[in-house]
Design an enzyme around this catalytic site. Structure first.
Site, mmCIF file in Angstrom:
data_model
loop_
_atom_site.group_PDB
_atom_site.id
_atom_site.type_symbol
_atom_site.label_atom_id
_atom_site.label_comp_id
_atom_site.label_asym_id
_atom_site.label_seq_id
_atom_site.Cartn_x
_atom_site.Cartn_y
_atom_site.Cartn_z
ATOM 1 N N ILE A 1 -47.575 10.878 -19.129
ATOM 2 C CA ILE A 1 -48.481 10.026 -19.904
ATOM 3 C C ILE A 1 -49.733 10.813 -20.287
ATOM 4 O O ILE A 1 -50.253 10.671 -21.393
ATOM 5 C CB ILE A 1 -48.847 8.754 -19.083
ATOM 6 N N GLY B 1 -39.862 -0.955 -2.777
ATOM 7 C CA GLY B 1 -39.847 0.501 -2.592
ATOM 8 C C GLY B 1 -41.147 1.199 -2.939
ATOM 9 O O GLY B 1 -41.215 2.422 -2.921
ATOM 10 N N GLN B 2 -42.200 0.415 -3.247
ATOM 11 C CA GLN B 2 -43.456 1.053 -3.668
ATOM 12 C C GLN B 2 -44.682 0.441 -2.984
ATOM 13 O O GLN B 2 -45.714 0.229 -3.636
ATOM 14 C CB GLN B 2 -43.621 0.943 -5.187
ATOM 15 N N TYR C 1 -47.521 2.931 -3.521
ATOM 16 C CA TYR C 1 -47.939 3.061 -4.921
ATOM 17 C C TYR C 1 -48.605 1.768 -5.411
ATOM 18 O O TYR C 1 -49.666 1.798 -6.038
ATOM 19 C CB TYR C 1 -46.702 3.378 -5.758
ATOM 20 N N CYS D 1 -56.026 9.655 -14.674
ATOM 21 C CA CYS D 1 -54.598 9.489 -14.976
ATOM 22 C C CYS D 1 -53.702 10.119 -13.908
ATOM 23 O O CYS D 1 -52.515 9.801 -13.837
ATOM 24 C CB CYS D 1 -54.330 10.111 -16.353
HETATM 25 N N1 CAA Z 1 -35.189 -6.251 -4.608
HETATM 26 C C1 CAA Z 1 -34.565 -6.682 -3.491
HETATM 27 N N2 CAA Z 1 -33.691 -5.926 -2.804
HETATM 28 C C2 CAA Z 1 -33.441 -4.707 -3.273
HETATM 29 C C3 CAA Z 1 -34.042 -4.205 -4.448
HETATM 30 C C4 CAA Z 1 -34.959 -5.048 -5.123
HETATM 31 N N3 CAA Z 1 -35.579 -4.643 -6.236
HETATM 32 N N4 CAA Z 1 -33.595 -2.960 -4.658
HETATM 33 C C5 CAA Z 1 -32.728 -2.671 -3.654
HETATM 34 N N5 CAA Z 1 -32.627 -3.740 -2.842
HETATM 35 C C6 CAA Z 1 -31.805 -3.856 -1.633
HETATM 36 C C7 CAA Z 1 -30.484 -3.127 -1.803
HETATM 37 O O1 CAA Z 1 -29.542 -3.979 -2.399
HETATM 38 C C8 CAA Z 1 -30.130 -2.765 -0.365
HETATM 39 O O2 CAA Z 1 -29.661 -3.923 0.289
HETATM 40 P P1 CAA Z 1 -28.676 -3.823 1.564
HETATM 41 O O3 CAA Z 1 -29.436 -3.046 2.617
HETATM 42 O O4 CAA Z 1 -28.434 -5.245 1.920
HETATM 43 O O5 CAA Z 1 -27.476 -3.091 1.044
HETATM 44 C C9 CAA Z 1 -31.485 -2.458 0.258
HETATM 45 O O6 CAA Z 1 -32.448 -3.159 -0.546
HETATM 46 C C10 CAA Z 1 -31.791 -0.957 0.254
HETATM 47 O O7 CAA Z 1 -31.953 -0.565 -1.117
HETATM 48 P P2 CAA Z 1 -31.674 0.875 -1.583
HETATM 49 O O8 CAA Z 1 -30.247 1.250 -1.322
HETATM 50 O O9 CAA Z 1 -32.187 1.001 -2.964
HETATM 51 O O10 CAA Z 1 -32.570 1.742 -0.589
HETATM 52 P P3 CAA Z 1 -32.792 3.241 -0.706
HETATM 53 O O11 CAA Z 1 -33.545 3.666 0.504
HETATM 54 O O12 CAA Z 1 -31.547 3.974 -1.059
HETATM 55 O O13 CAA Z 1 -33.756 3.360 -2.006
HETATM 56 C C11 CAA Z 1 -35.733 3.167 -3.272
HETATM 57 C C12 CAA Z 1 -35.023 2.772 -1.978
HETATM 58 C C13 CAA Z 1 -35.882 4.691 -3.359
HETATM 59 C C14 CAA Z 1 -37.123 2.561 -3.221
HETATM 60 C C15 CAA Z 1 -34.929 2.659 -4.479
HETATM 61 O O14 CAA Z 1 -34.682 1.287 -4.309
HETATM 62 C C16 CAA Z 1 -35.678 2.850 -5.787
HETATM 63 O O15 CAA Z 1 -35.761 3.934 -6.332
HETATM 64 N N6 CAA Z 1 -36.249 1.745 -6.337
HETATM 65 C C17 CAA Z 1 -37.008 1.794 -7.585
HETATM 66 C C18 CAA Z 1 -38.458 1.949 -7.269
HETATM 67 C C19 CAA Z 1 -39.247 1.923 -8.558
HETATM 68 O O16 CAA Z 1 -39.099 1.047 -9.403
HETATM 69 N N7 CAA Z 1 -40.139 2.893 -8.716
HETATM 70 C C20 CAA Z 1 -40.915 2.964 -9.910
HETATM 71 C C21 CAA Z 1 -41.204 4.419 -10.194
HETATM 72 S S1 CAA Z 1 -41.943 4.616 -11.778
HETATM 73 C C22 CAA Z 1 -43.500 4.156 -11.566
HETATM 74 O O17 CAA Z 1 -43.976 3.926 -10.509
HETATM 75 C C23 CAA Z 1 -44.324 4.071 -12.826
HETATM 76 C C24 CAA Z 1 -44.939 2.747 -12.944
HETATM 77 O O18 CAA Z 1 -46.125 2.638 -12.746
HETATM 78 C C25 CAA Z 1 -44.136 1.592 -13.395
#
Ligand code: CAA
Length: 247
Positions: free
Chosen positions: A14, A149-150, A153, A88
């Site tokens: 960005i 997962g954040q 953040y 940023c």
């Molecule tokens: N809501 C609820 N449950 C969720 C979910 C969600 N959004 N995502 C995953 N789950 C569940 C899964 O189904 C799984 O369930 P079970 O244990 O029952 O199987 C459990 O949670 C574990 O999920 P993961 O397998 O995904 O866990 P992981 O450790 O492999 O990965 C993670 C975790 C790395 C956080 C991954 O979920 C991920 O990458 N998520 C996206 C995070 C994201 O959106 N980041 C944004 C980055 S960009 C940014 O930050 C810029 C900005 O400002 C927008």
């Protein structure tokens, strides 16, 4: 007279678009980058030069107060007083909280939130003395709505909102505005690092039907950085393709 704009993390996805938009709007632009990103930053600087954009680049770490002071000193030595600051620089260390390490927590808070303090603190008194300033903090939709997962953040980005509103009140009478911009998912390498399957699910939740572009963020930042935006302060401009609508 052309004003001086300083963008932390300007070599990032960005940040590059923000620098370009500011330069297009006639600002003299400087940016900082972290040592680990040196190669990317210098390549970007070189490529930009070829396209007619001459950015001052300074290496340093915004998560460190002394380094932030040194960055600002160098920018001001080369270009003069900073009148526009765009905070940023930002990183992610995503992971579910039950597995999150102290390092993941501290790294994200250190850059995203402490970085905003460390750099803004260096420029604020100069802006007050000169009676003019524009501070734009890049926050995130995920600081507003939270994100699986954040926790690190989202906490850092939500913290930016509180900071923005508080500082805005302190400096409103001094000709300085302080605002934040909260992009949703923008097609940068940070977002492309999310597993494709998860990314596709995210895009399916965006009413506009696509991710945003860095240029779209740059356009909002340039508007807030301009003199015309003097009555907007303490605001948070959301831009997320309709993914998170708030009154
Ligand atoms: N809501 C609820 N449950 C969720 C979910 C969600 N959004 N995502 C995953 N789950 C569940 C899964 O189904 C799984 O369930 P079970 O244990 O029952 O199987 C459990 O949670 C574990 O999920 P993961 O397998 O995904 O866990 P992981 O450790 O492999 O990965 C993670 C975790 C790395 C956080 C991954 O979920 C991920 O990458 N998520 C996206 C995070 C994201 O959106 N980041 C944004 C980055 S960009 C940014 O930050 C810029 C900005 O400002 C927008």
């Amino acid at each position: 007279m052309t004003r001086v704009a300083f963008v932390t993390g300007g070599a990032g996805g960005i940040g590059q678009a923000i620098c370009k938009r500011l330069a297009d709007a006639n600002f003299r632009v400087a940016s900082s980058y972290i040592a680990a990103e040196r190669e990317t930053a210098l390549k970007w600087q070189e490529a930009s030069k070829g396209a007619g954009y001459d950015y001052v680049l300074v290496e340093g770490d915004v998560s460190n107060f002394e380094s932030s002071a040194a960055i600002v000193r160098e920018v001001e030595q080369q270009l003069g007083p900073i009148e526009v600051l765009v905070n940023c620089a930002g990183i992610t260390r995503d992971g579910t909280f039950r597995k999150m390490t102290e390092d993941q927590w501290k790294a994200v808070i250190g850059v995203n939130l402490n970085g905003v303090f460390n750099v803004t603190r260096q420029v604020i008194n100069g802006m007050i003395d000169r009676g003019y300033g524009r501070i734009v903090n890049i926050s995130s939709m995920n600081g507003q709505k939270g994100q699986f997962g954040q926790s690190n953040y989202s906490a850092s980005k939500a913290g930016i909102h509180g900071f923005t509103m508080s500082l805005a009140q302190e400096v409103a009478s001094k000709g300085i505005t302080v605002n934040s911009v909260s992009p949703g998912y923008i097609g940068t390498s940070m977002v492309m690092a999310i597993a494709e399957e998860i990314r596709n699910k995210i895009v399916a939740q965006i009413p506009v039907g696509r991710m945003g572009t860095p240029e779209e963020v740059g356009a909002v930042v340039v508007f807030l950085a301009g003199e015309d935006a003097g009555y907007i302060t303490g605001a948070n401009i959301t831009m997320n393709g309709g993914q998170h609508m708030q009154f």
